[in-house]
Design an enzyme around this catalytic site. Sequence first.
Site, PDB file in Angstrom:
ATOM      1  N   GLU A 173       0.810  -1.219   0.000  1.00 13.20           N
ATOM      2  CA  GLU A 173       0.000   0.000   0.000  1.00 13.20           C
ATOM      3  C   GLU A 173       0.847   1.275   0.000  1.00 13.20           C
ATOM      4  O   GLU A 173       0.764   2.091   0.940  1.00 13.20           O
ATOM      5  CB  GLU A 173      -0.973   0.004   1.187  1.00 13.20           C
ATOM      6  CG  GLU A 173      -1.885  -1.214   1.228  1.00 13.20           C
ATOM      7  CD  GLU A 173      -2.925  -1.153   2.350  1.00 13.20           C
ATOM      8  OE1 GLU A 173      -2.961  -0.155   3.088  1.00 13.20           O
ATOM      9  OE2 GLU A 173      -3.716  -2.106   2.458  1.00 13.20           O
ATOM     10  N   GLU A 220      -4.968  -8.906   1.088  1.00 13.76           N
ATOM     11  CA  GLU A 220      -5.617  -8.535   2.356  1.00 13.76           C
ATOM     12  C   GLU A 220      -7.110  -8.382   2.136  1.00 13.76           C
ATOM     13  O   GLU A 220      -7.542  -7.777   1.142  1.00 13.76           O
ATOM     14  CB  GLU A 220      -5.113  -7.187   2.897  1.00 13.76           C
ATOM     15  CG  GLU A 220      -3.757  -7.233   3.540  1.00 13.76           C
ATOM     16  CD  GLU A 220      -3.343  -5.884   4.127  1.00 13.76           C
ATOM     17  OE1 GLU A 220      -4.235  -5.087   4.505  1.00 13.76           O
ATOM     18  OE2 GLU A 220      -2.139  -5.634   4.179  1.00 13.76           O
TER      19      GLU A 220
HETATM   20  O1  IFM Z   1      -3.862  -3.235   9.251  1.00 10.30           O
HETATM   21  C1  IFM Z   1      -3.907  -2.704   7.964  1.00 10.30           C
HETATM   22  C2  IFM Z   1      -2.710  -3.172   7.165  1.00 10.30           C
HETATM   23  O2  IFM Z   1      -1.508  -2.845   7.773  1.00 10.30           O
HETATM   24  C3  IFM Z   1      -2.731  -2.550   5.796  1.00 10.30           C
HETATM   25  N1  IFM Z   1      -3.998  -2.705   5.150  1.00 10.30           N
HETATM   26  C4  IFM Z   1      -5.192  -2.421   5.894  1.00 10.30           C
HETATM   27  C5  IFM Z   1      -5.151  -3.126   7.247  1.00 10.30           C
HETATM   28  C6  IFM Z   1      -6.426  -2.811   8.040  1.00 10.30           C
HETATM   29  O3  IFM Z   1      -6.526  -1.445   8.253  1.00 10.30           O
END
Ligand code: IFM
Length: 443
Positions: free
Chosen positions: A163, A347
Site C-alpha cells: 500500500e 488482504e
Molecule cells: O492493518 C492494515 C494493514 O496494515 C494494511 N492494510 C489495511 C489493514 C487494516 O486497516
Amino acid sequence: MRFPENFLWGVSTSSYQIEGGAPDDGRGRSIWDTYCATPGKVANGDTGEVACDHYHRYPEDLDLMRELGAKVYRFSIMWPRVLPEGVGRINDKGLDFYERIVDGVLERGMRAWPCLYHWDLPQALQDRGGWTNRDIASWFTDYTALIARRLGDRVENWVTFNEPSVSAWVGHEEGRHAPGLTDPRAAVRAAHHLNLAHGRAVAVLRELSPRAGVGTVIPIHKARPLPQFQERDAHLVPLFEDKWNGVFLDPIYHGRYPASLEARFAEHVRDGDLAEIHRPIDFVGVNQYFPSYIQQCANGAWPFQHADPPLYFRRTEMNWAIDGHAFYEALMFVKARYGNPPVHVTENGGAFIDVAGADGRVDDQDRIAYYREYLIGLQRAISEGADVRGFMPWSLLDNFEWARGYAKRFGLVHVDYQTQKRTPKASFHFMRKVIAENALPGI
Ligand code: IFM
C-alpha cells in the site's frame, strides 16, 4: 461455489503490527516508533513495542498458519531491524530473525512471500527527508539487495511495497499515519519516489533472486458518490481512482502517470524514471475492504473528500461499510484497466467486537458473515474472467492497528495482550474449512 483448482490460500501479517521485540537484538527505530511516542497520535497511547510478541513467539504463530491450511505466508521485513540506520551498518541478528521465519515457513510446507516495506521506515532515513528525498530510491535498492542476497534462494514471491498509496497520501498529506505530514506537494513527491524505489527493486530482485516472482500490493479503491449527490459528484470518481489506484499501477502497467495527474507529478519526474518503473511484474496484490464513498470538497488539495457511507450498510468496527460487491468491482477494475493481470488478494477482512465467552472461545459470526459476502464477490469476479489466483485474509492475529491501536481486532486468532495467549476464533475454523474444501461451505 468452488474456487479454481490450485487456488492459493494464504495469510498476511506485517512486521510492526505483530513483532514487538522493540529493543531486542539491536533493532533500530522506525517512523512508527516516533509517531507512537507523539502524544495524541495513536489511540490509547498504544505502541508496537510488544505487539503480539511474534519476535519471540513466531514458531507458535507459524504452527497456527499450518493448522489453518495456509499455503503461503506474506509477512513483512522491518527495514530498521536489519539496517538500524537504514543504510550502512548491518544488524546480523535482525537478518537471522527473518531467516528463521523463512526456514520455519518452508519446514511447515508453506511458501514465503516477504514484503520489503510495510510502512516502518527507519527513523534515521526520515531524518534525511524519508520518502520526499529522491536518494531514498537508492537506499531502498541497497536494502533490497541485502535481503535478496540473504533470502533470495528460498522465497517464492517478493512483494516490494504494501500500500504505497497509504504511505504517500495518509502519511504525507492527511497526517493520520507516520511520518504525520500534511503537505500535499510532499505527498506527490513521496508517491513518485515510492514508485521509483519499486521499479529499481524489481530490477535488483530479478538479478539476485531470479527464480522468484515479484509483485506489489495496492489497496484498490472503487469510488462512489453518495446517492443523494450522484449527479453533482459523479465526475469526481475518475480523479479519485487515478489518485488512489492509477498513480501506483499506471506507471507499472502503462509507463505513465494518469493524464489527470501528469501536471502534478511533472516537477518530480526525471528523464528515465518512468522507464525504470515500467518493468514487468508477475502479479499485483490487491487489498480491499470497503466501498469508497466520496463527496465534493471546495477548498482542499483535491476536489473530493471521503464521505461517510450511507446508513443502510452494516459496518465494521472501523466504521467501514460492508459490501462484497465493492470487492467484486475492485477486482473487475484491475482486470479492465490493466489487461487482466494475475492478481492475489493479499488482504481482506474486518474488525469486529470479539467477546470471548466463559470458555474463552470467540464466536465471531460477524466476521464469518463478512468473509462469506466477500468470498461471494470474489467468486463472481473469477467467474467473469478476473485472473485472481489467491486469497489471504487480514490477518492471522489480532494486532496493532496503526493509529487505532489495539482496540480494533482483525485476527482469525484472538490475542490476549496481557498473557499473549492465542485463541483461534470461530472465523479461523470457518476459513480452515473454506481452505480445506476449496469452496464456500454451506452454499
Ligand atoms: O492493518 C492494515 C494493514 O496494515 C494494511 N492494510 C489495511 C489493514 C487494516 O486497516
